[in-house]
Motif scaffolding. Sequence first.
Motif, mmCIF file in Angstrom:
data_model
loop_
_atom_site.group_PDB
_atom_site.id
_atom_site.type_symbol
_atom_site.label_atom_id
_atom_site.label_comp_id
_atom_site.label_asym_id
_atom_site.label_seq_id
_atom_site.Cartn_x
_atom_site.Cartn_y
_atom_site.Cartn_z
ATOM 1 N N VAL A 283 11.783 3.447 -4.585
ATOM 2 C CA VAL A 283 11.312 2.116 -4.889
ATOM 3 C C VAL A 283 10.670 2.158 -6.351
ATOM 4 O O VAL A 283 9.565 3.025 -6.577
ATOM 5 C CB VAL A 283 10.202 1.439 -3.867
ATOM 6 C CG1 VAL A 283 9.804 0.243 -4.158
ATOM 7 C CG2 VAL A 283 10.881 1.551 -2.491
ATOM 8 N N SER A 284 11.255 1.628 -7.106
ATOM 9 C CA SER A 284 10.713 1.833 -8.653
ATOM 10 C C SER A 284 9.259 0.953 -8.586
ATOM 11 O O SER A 284 9.019 -0.064 -8.002
ATOM 12 C CB SER A 284 11.567 0.940 -9.469
ATOM 13 O OG SER A 284 10.968 0.960 -10.793
ATOM 14 N N SER A 285 8.237 1.724 -9.452
ATOM 15 C CA SER A 285 6.956 1.324 -9.063
ATOM 16 C C SER A 285 6.023 1.447 -10.662
ATOM 17 O O SER A 285 5.248 2.384 -10.623
ATOM 18 C CB SER A 285 6.193 1.778 -7.899
ATOM 19 O OG SER A 285 4.781 1.229 -7.991
ATOM 20 N N PRO A 286 6.852 1.150 -11.665
ATOM 21 C CA PRO A 286 6.138 1.374 -12.978
ATOM 22 C C PRO A 286 4.754 1.130 -13.075
ATOM 23 O O PRO A 286 3.822 2.039 -13.793
ATOM 24 C CB PRO A 286 6.994 0.284 -14.000
ATOM 25 C CG PRO A 286 7.523 -0.457 -13.207
ATOM 26 C CD PRO A 286 7.687 0.066 -11.693
ATOM 27 N N GLY A 287 3.984 0.356 -12.263
ATOM 28 C CA GLY A 287 2.783 -0.119 -12.273
ATOM 29 C C GLY A 287 2.074 1.145 -11.480
ATOM 30 O O GLY A 287 0.573 1.031 -11.983
ATOM 31 N N SER A 288 2.504 1.700 -10.671
ATOM 32 C CA SER A 288 1.644 2.762 -10.067
ATOM 33 C C SER A 288 1.551 3.977 -11.141
ATOM 34 O O SER A 288 0.593 4.825 -10.733
ATOM 35 C CB SER A 288 2.402 3.159 -8.816
ATOM 36 O OG SER A 288 3.532 3.850 -9.294
ATOM 37 N N ALA A 289 2.186 4.104 -12.293
ATOM 38 C CA ALA A 289 1.692 5.216 -13.052
ATOM 39 C C ALA A 289 0.425 5.203 -13.380
ATOM 40 O O ALA A 289 -0.077 6.414 -13.678
ATOM 41 C CB ALA A 289 2.732 5.250 -14.311
ATOM 42 N N SER A 290 -0.483 4.096 -13.648
ATOM 43 C CA SER A 290 -1.966 4.267 -14.083
ATOM 44 C C SER A 290 -2.939 4.164 -12.904
ATOM 45 O O SER A 290 -3.886 4.228 -13.257
ATOM 46 C CB SER A 290 -1.969 2.968 -15.070
ATOM 47 O OG SER A 290 -1.845 1.702 -14.040
ATOM 48 N N LEU A 291 -2.202 4.283 -11.743
ATOM 49 C CA LEU A 291 -3.036 4.235 -10.637
ATOM 50 C C LEU A 291 -3.585 5.558 -10.241
ATOM 51 O O LEU A 291 -2.754 6.474 -10.414
ATOM 52 C CB LEU A 291 -2.606 3.212 -9.463
ATOM 53 C CG LEU A 291 -2.006 2.032 -9.544
ATOM 54 C CD1 LEU A 291 -1.547 1.510 -8.476
ATOM 55 C CD2 LEU A 291 -3.267 1.225 -9.960
ATOM 56 N N ASP A 292 -4.753 5.732 -9.380
ATOM 57 C CA ASP A 292 -5.104 7.157 -8.985
ATOM 58 C C ASP A 292 -4.688 7.098 -7.495
ATOM 59 O O ASP A 292 -3.809 6.134 -7.082
ATOM 60 C CB ASP A 292 -6.516 7.231 -9.041
ATOM 61 C CG ASP A 292 -7.187 6.234 -8.034
ATOM 62 O OD1 ASP A 292 -6.713 5.626 -7.322
ATOM 63 O OD2 ASP A 292 -8.397 6.177 -8.185
#
Lengths: 403, 110
Positions: A123-132
């Motif tokens: 599942v592509s999740s580019p927004g998760s890159a910045s999450l802890d």
Amino acid sequence: MNLANGRYGEIDLSSGETQEHDLEEGYARSPTAFLSRIDAAIADAGEDAMAISSGILTGSLVPAAGAGFLRLVRDGSEAESMCPLLGFVGVELKLSGFDFLVISGKASGHGYIWIRDGIIEFVSSPGSASLDSWGRTDLIRSEQGDGRIQVIAAGSWAESQPPSSQLILNYWGGEDKIGCAAEFGSRKLTAIAFRGMGELDLEDSEGHFAASSELYGKHLAGLGENRGLASFSSAAEHEGYSELLHRSIACYGCPFPCRSFYKLFEDASVKERGAQEPGYLVYDVAAVEFLTSLELSPRDVITVLMRCARFGAEPVSVATAASAGGAVDIAAIQNVLESGGAGSSANSTLRRGFADSFEDVSDYATCLALGLCPRYWAKAGMDLEAIGRVSEPALGALINIVD
Amino acid sequence: MRLLFEPMACIACGLCEVACSLHRDGVLTPMSSSIILHQEDKANYFGLVLKSASEGLVLARPEGVTHGAQSSDSGGPGAKPILLREPCDLCDGAPRCVTMCPTGCISKEG
């Protein structure tokens, strides 16, 4: 197959392609044969592949049969190539439809692997890159709409791939002492998530129930009173921990938990639902002992563990780096965490985990291949004869443990 | 006979769920049990929900035990809601969950 799905999954993160492979009858006749089969599947998938797996007895009624493991192809002992997966992770993985999953390649963008009902997808999740790591787990549970999804998450430290990064399982850390999170970071893999809704067949359910309930009773009579983490760590016997202790909680099938939840932001005696994030679940014995030796208070030790988990950083290595300049405090540790981990090294001498449950590391590998918690079985006393006796009715065959 | 609960003794090991499925279907799964472990990780809030034949839903929560509830917030969309499951039949007089519970959280009366 009894206690098994009889198949494994494979995903190539470079292409997103997935495959399913049937497993041969009897492939898990012994822990050694089981690990060899996984290694063969890894080799088939390519040099950079790794696997997450449940154990042969994971999900059974053998005591503390909730373990799975992540397997890397590395030189050295089994302690350097196997990371336990505890809590309910191992069980849910097996109930999701696969005995193990082989992962190869590198994704072009951030995302997570999602497994349920025999289906694997990236599942592509580019927004998760910045999450802890906590944010990543929250995001997946929210996106997939189920609060019991099991999540193995990397944190922001994995992005720079230091050996001191650590995988976090459903918000908590303590299993990954070998830098598996760096493997996630190198693949832009933020997490692996699964939900198990399958079932496991048994040859003789009545026989398995009778034998296992007898063994649980025998173990409990010998283990004495459970005090959670304090039953496994002398440092946690400090009264400062008692004041913060909420409740202890077990992994699947464990009657003698080592995991204690301490409340930092709410009165520990509160039973009702209160703060959403009131504290932290502690079971990283090595980290508690090491941080205590640096004269941090119980509250500070728990605070450090929680912050390290959110960053996806291994606490002993972080504290070692923070103490290079002298005394350690929360501010010094926060500075190290905010550095992002690039160039940081792992404290391979003092950072110890479940691999140190036994003097002989082969017992550790045997436990994990069987799907049994090494820490529990070291405490209860490794008893291969009993494991064989209780598992035989479930499997329909006597497992060859000393292959 | 009925089941009694001491919720604060629960350690969320999940053995009651699979012991129940073993009796009901002869397999190991948390999906067909009459008892569900409810767990909210970050808050460390957990307890048990039983679908009983005579008392409706029994909620064994940290705050206490309540009987006759009409719904439960346990289990997400991916799980089989407890109201769709078979009620507890007390395993014909020898409840498996009582036998397997390692802490005495679940006991029987009568």
